[in-house]
Write a protein that holds these residues in place. Sequence first.
Motif, short mmCIF file in Angstrom:
data_model
loop_
_atom_site.label_atom_id
_atom_site.label_comp_id
_atom_site.label_asym_id
_atom_site.label_seq_id
_atom_site.Cartn_x
_atom_site.Cartn_y
_atom_site.Cartn_z
N VAL A 1 1.65 2.15 -3.48
CA VAL A 1 0.56 2.82 -4.18
C VAL A 1 0.24 4.11 -3.73
O VAL A 1 0.15 4.91 -4.70
CB VAL A 1 -0.87 1.97 -3.99
CG1 VAL A 1 -2.20 2.64 -4.67
CG2 VAL A 1 -0.66 0.47 -4.57
N THR B 1 -9.96 -0.32 -0.87
CA THR B 1 -9.41 -1.11 0.06
C THR B 1 -10.14 -1.42 1.22
O THR B 1 -10.37 -2.57 1.67
CB THR B 1 -7.70 -0.62 0.47
OG1 THR B 1 -7.06 -0.35 -0.67
CG2 THR B 1 -7.28 -1.76 1.46
N ASN C 1 0.87 -1.35 -0.05
CA ASN C 1 0.02 0.05 -0.13
C ASN C 1 0.84 1.29 0.05
O ASN C 1 0.24 2.15 -0.51
CB ASN C 1 -0.87 0.20 1.30
CG ASN C 1 -2.14 -0.93 0.91
OD1 ASN C 1 -2.71 -0.72 -0.33
ND2 ASN C 1 -2.41 -1.73 1.94
N HIS D 1 -8.23 4.61 -3.95
CA HIS D 1 -7.41 3.34 -3.42
C HIS D 1 -7.70 2.94 -1.94
O HIS D 1 -8.09 1.73 -1.54
CB HIS D 1 -6.09 3.44 -3.80
CG HIS D 1 -5.15 2.27 -3.03
ND1 HIS D 1 -5.26 0.99 -3.79
CD2 HIS D 1 -4.62 1.92 -1.90
CE1 HIS D 1 -4.61 0.39 -3.19
NE2 HIS D 1 -3.88 0.62 -1.95
#
Length: 792
Positions: free
Chosen positions: A67, A90, A64, A86
């Motif tokens: 990202v 998630t 993560n 994102h």
Amino acid sequence: MGVPPTRPADRAFARPRRRPTAAVAATVALLAVGAGVLVGLSTPAPHPADAPEGEFSAGRAFRNVEVIAAEPHVAGSAANDRVREHLVGTLRGLGLQTEVQDAVAPEAGQLSGAAGGATLARVRNVVARLPGTDPTGKVFLVSHYDSVQTGPGGNDDAAGTSAILEVARALSTGPRPRNDIVFVLTDAEEACLCGAAGFAADHPLARDGGVVLNLEARGSTGPVIMFETSRNNAKLVEIFGRAAPHPVGTSFAVEIYRALPNDTDFTAFLDRRFVGLNSAYIDGGAIYHTPLDVPARMDRGSLQMHGDNALGLAREFGRTDLGDLRAGHDDTYFPVLGGLVRYPGWLTLPLAVAALLAVGALGWLLRRRGRATAGTLAAGFGLTLVPVVVAPLGAWLLWTAITTIRPGYAELLDPYRPVWYRLAVVALSAAVLFCWYALLRRRVGPAALAFGGLAWLAVFGVLLAVAVPGGAYLTTLPALAGAFAGFAALATRRDGPWPVVAVTLAAAVAVVILLPPVVLLFPALGMGMGAVAALVAVLLGLAVLPVVDLLHPRAGGQRGLLALRARRLGALPAAAAALAAVVLAGVGLAVDRFDAAHPVPTHLMYALDAGTGKAAWLTREEKPQPWTDGYVDGTVSIADDFPGLGTTELRGGPATAAPLPAPKLDLLSDSRSGDQRVLRVRVVPQRQVRLLTLHVDTGTATVRSASVAGRDVPVEPGDGRWGFGVVFHAPPPEGVEVTLTLVPRGGAVSVRAMDASDGLSGVPGFRPRPKGVGVVGSHSSEMLAVARTYPL
Ligand SMILES: [Zn+2]
């Protein structure tokens, strides 16, 4: 036959028959304790991505990080929109109730001074909830997902954000906690803490308060330190010590942090009904807020430590009755060999007074036993101030010399590879202490000097207990331990083993208590304030003087060549430490050179007055680096032309005007009643910008009240021509509506609008930085501001 009284002490407290053996044993014992302290402050090994699902895994969290920190994602940017999507995806993927709080929020705390007016932002917080089975309250895990404009925020705060995502995963796979757990990933922390402020003030889940665990990073490595708490923290600290697997935290850090001009989202919660703990790792500060704060530079051990602690605390607060977490008092607490020792803060002053009395009693005993006289005790006390003053001064001079050789350090929080310089400061402190000791040991006597050290520790303990109670333990406890070691030594056979054991134990207490602040103060304050760490190092040295004394031959009794030899041997530790300081500083200069991977930081911005066509290069560097010097040629005052950039003096130079539009000002309505005028305007950016500002010339009108995007803002008259201003971060493309109620002074009302974007590459005359020249970690470098005055 009477034994002549001992000359005022030839030894501090212990006079072992086999001195070399005793000296080696005591030194080895202290080194072992010191190593234990360092191990207790080290980070755990990161768990791999296939670790059991109930555990926190830095390997999983790091995916993560990659990202989130793929690119800079300042609040309001398209990149930040992608990060938010994102995060929402998630959290929803974990089955959590997830929403985006889209709001206009004012700043938290008192940041407005530098920014030039009341500050607000449009924020979009990501909020997810794991409902508890039988909630007694709410636990909030908080981090910010936005980054600064100058870097991708690989650590700050992708570390906290990805740790929270991984904690959310671990919690939602295990048994449901009793209390609600709320995950709050805030926006616009870097700009103004506005996301957290907006959540704490307006979100329904925040209405009843709760426990906040805020996760931050101000560097790339080092242990996670719990450095800030809400007031009356005893119960919180008790849970922290019990539930955090790596409980590194000290009540001293709370005091230091309050004295520093830093703020985090936690501030926004403290203003409200929340209690909580604030944690961050802070070493490796050279990359803080710079383009180098990329995922690859993250120490995954620090990430693991963040996550281990957050998960442990979330589980514990998740099952604790949150009904009353506010104790009646603060705790004193500090790390001890991987654990946390704590005692109630109200013990601070009694303990400090007890230490002072104990050291006083020791002095009285020393005099009675003929180990010292009133005169030597007084001399020992007075002369102990010398190393206390000289070592910090030396550290400051050393750093001044190093920054003269390498001026680029002036703009860095800490060098890229600071360890050599830190060791140099420690060696310098040791050199000062040893030199002082070698010079005075024979004249004043070891016992009187040991007394002087303990006396100052005790005095500092009382002063700290009054002024900085959370830090009093640092000197009170070593003073107490040293006094009791003195009593023990005086009560047993002087040439037996027990005095050596006693002084070694007391010295070990000092190492356990004072070594962590020496280690942690360097990254906390940076090399520019290495003097503070030097001071603590000297205090540690004073506390271990009776053991240092064992390294020396007897202070009296020898004559002739033996005495000369003794004096030479006595000078040896000082000489060795001084040599080490010089060598270490030299190694630091040789190792920590600026290069492409460790660039010299520079600050540059561009400001254009679209009304006059005048443009300027500006820098906040006090002594501009060679690269920056190509743009600026002197000090300029920008307060009149760019009030949105603050009122500080900058260095500046002329620039070519770029064909960029200033923000447009649409007059929506203009009504008058009596002497008042109500102006409703819309400030509309004409390009992609990060912030908008609007200022009123208070020479043309007095502002009575104002609202921005429907929110009232405080009207506090500022200095200078533009006495009223508002700053709006992350404005929407359609602009921001401002309503001003004012009393004009006759003619037109003068209003100045400014906006700012990031990136100078398209600006005429900008030459890209060569390799080895980088961007300083700041909120304003690379800023491109365009302003214009409108008469209304
Ligand atoms: Zn930051």
